[in-house]
Motif scaffolding. Structure first.
Motif, PDB file in Angstrom:
ATOM      1  N   SER A   1       1.075  -1.117   0.046  1.00 12.06           N
ATOM      2  CA  SER A   1      -0.074  -0.085  -0.186  1.00 12.06           C
ATOM      3  C   SER A   1       0.954   1.373  -0.384  1.00 12.06           C
ATOM      4  CB  SER A   1      -1.102   0.034   1.478  1.00 12.06           C
ATOM      5  OG  SER A   1      -0.207   0.181   2.584  1.00 12.06           O
TER       6      SER A   1
ATOM      7  N   ALA B   1      -5.686   7.438   6.394  1.00  8.38           N
ATOM      8  CA  ALA B   1      -4.588   6.315   6.468  1.00  8.38           C
ATOM      9  C   ALA B   1      -4.762   6.264   8.191  1.00  8.38           C
ATOM     10  CB  ALA B   1      -3.057   6.721   6.374  1.00  8.38           C
TER      11      ALA B   1
ATOM     12  N   VAL C   1       1.102   3.588   5.172  1.00 10.93           N
ATOM     13  CA  VAL C   1       1.511   5.298   4.463  1.00 10.93           C
ATOM     14  C   VAL C   1       2.291   5.900   5.834  1.00 10.93           C
ATOM     15  CG1 VAL C   1      -0.198   6.756   3.899  1.00 10.93           C
ATOM     16  CG2 VAL C   1      -0.797   4.694   3.141  1.00 10.93           C
TER      17      VAL C   1
ATOM     18  N   PHE D   1      -3.173   0.567   5.257  1.00  8.77           N
ATOM     19  CA  PHE D   1      -2.907   2.044   5.719  1.00  8.77           C
ATOM     20  C   PHE D   1      -2.062   2.147   6.530  1.00  8.77           C
ATOM     21  CE2 PHE D   1      -8.037   0.726   5.036  1.00  8.77           C
ATOM     22  CZ  PHE D   1      -8.045   1.640   4.602  1.00  8.77           C
TER      23      PHE D   1
END
Length: 407
Positions: A68, A88, A121, A118
């Motif tokens: 991600s 995020a 990030v 998430f």
């Protein structure tokens, strides 16, 4: 270089408040990741899983986070830092609460994967914000302050998480992080500035959709910084996940004493991390990195060859492992955040963080393959993992020498 556009008399307080919020975010993020490793003995027993399956559970977060993070690199510099961070972090907290409610091994695996999507990030955004706000001469010091979150997570978070897991269930630490994270969402909303100066700089030029990658591929300095990150993570995270299982199963260290390892090590780094940052700013990032990289190989050997359950020896070894490893990471973060200009920093740090997480996943998975379980339940070949890690950390010294700042 982007700075706060406020009166000089208030800059220091604004910066301190920003660093506090970033440290709070890091605390929950790091605790969520760290708590999985000391919970190893409980999870292996609760789910009746092998070292390889436990390694897969740990690496699921890192692998999804790495992927991600790489995808976000293509858009990281097209939005304000705060917007990406807040989005995020909300997703990360939702994933953590899902971990708290997971009743089975595979649902826990799914929840860890979701949280990783998430969570991958966040680290890059924290480093990008520090890089945007603090000039190079003060950057290592700021990194040191933000990284004290690791120390607090070790001193307070992990012992508390282990206590909750022992007294209630292994679900409880994730409930704690999730609820605390809701408070941190409010702090981000209130106190993190928009930070969109890089958008104004980007608006002056045209950009290709694959710019984030092509810009790195055409810059050997950035490639060396990414290689440095990869090598350090391969060495560091091949050891960490199996410290608790190895000490309890092989060395006979008590599960009820595991929290002391993180409490003692974290308490020391709480004081040493900011001091290492100051030292790196004063004496140079690379020289300080070399010293701590070399020093960190000693506790690597001691931990992976631990022969006793003596509280003094185990805690002493853990203490120098935490201090030297953390001392190595502070100048590393300052160096890697400084190889790219602000208008490209978000994308570069996202790719750097992605690579970091992917290498963590690879390291844990490879260590899980090397380490075997003997018929009597003891773990075999952990020392092999240690020797490999020592070689990689030594190699990183030669790579770091050629990483140069562009401010």
């Amino acid at each position: 270089m982007q700075i706060f556009t406020i009166e000089n008399s208030l800059v220091s307080q604004k910066e301190k408040l920003l660093l506090f919020v970033l440290a709070c975010l890091n605390f929950t993020h790091i605790m969520d990741f760290m708590i999985m490793m000391p919970l190893g003995p409980q999870l292996m027993r609760y789910f009746s899983i092998s070292p390889q399956e436990f390694a897969l559970l740990v690496s699921a977060y890192s692998f999804s986070a790495g992927l991600s993070g790489f995808m976000v690199a293509f858009i990281a510099d097209r939005f304000p830092r705060k917007q990406i961070m807040l989005t995020a972090y909300i997703g990360f907290i939702v994933g953590t609460l899902a971990c708290a409610m997971a009743p089975t091994f595979w649902l826990l695996m799914a929840a860890r994967t979701f949280a990783g999507v998430f969570g991958g990030v966040l680290g890059a955004q924290v480093m990008s914000i520090v890089g945007d706000v603090f000039e190079y001469e003060r950057r290592a010091r700021a990194m040191g302050v933000v990284m004290t979150a690791f120390s607090v997570a070790s001193v307070v978070g992990v012992p508390l998480g282990l206590y909750l897991a022992t007294e209630i269930s292994w679900h409880a630490p994730f409930w704690f992080v999730g609820i605390l994270g809701i408070v941190v969402i409010g702090l981000i909303w209130l106190y993190v500035p928009r930070l969109d100066g890089h958008l104004k700089e980007r608006a002056q030029t045209t950009h290709h959709p694959l710019e984030a990658v092509t810009h790195i591929l055409h810059d050997s300095n950035q490639l060396r910084a990414l290689l440095l990150t990869s090598v350090i993570m391969l060495g560091h995270f091949s050891i960490i996940p199996f410290i608790s299982p190895y000490l309890t199963i092989n060395a006979g260290f008590g599960e009820n004493q595991l929290y002391l390892i993180y409490a003692v090590g974290g308490a020391l780094t709480l004081f040493t991390s900011p001091q290492v940052g100051k030292l790196a700013d004063r004496k140079g990032k690379y020289p300080v990195f070399v010293v701590f990289a070399l020093l960190s190989t000693l506790p690597m050997w001691l931990i992976t060859n631990m022969w006793t359950n003596s509280l003094v020896i185990v805690l002493g070894t853990a203490a120098i492992f935490f201090v030297f490893s953390n001392g190595r990471l502070v100048p590393t973060q300052a160096m890697t955040s400084s190889v790219v200009l602000p208008q490209h920093r978000g994308s570069f740090m996202a790719i750097n963080s992605s690579l970091q997480l992917l290498m963590q996943a690879v390291a844990v998975y490879l260590a899980g393959i090397v380490i075997q379980k003997a018929p009597d339940g003891k773990l075999l070949h952990y020392d092999w993992v240690g020797y490999g890690a020592m070689v990689l950390i030594t190699l990183s010294i030669f790579i770091a020498r050629r990483v140069k700042p562009v401010m």
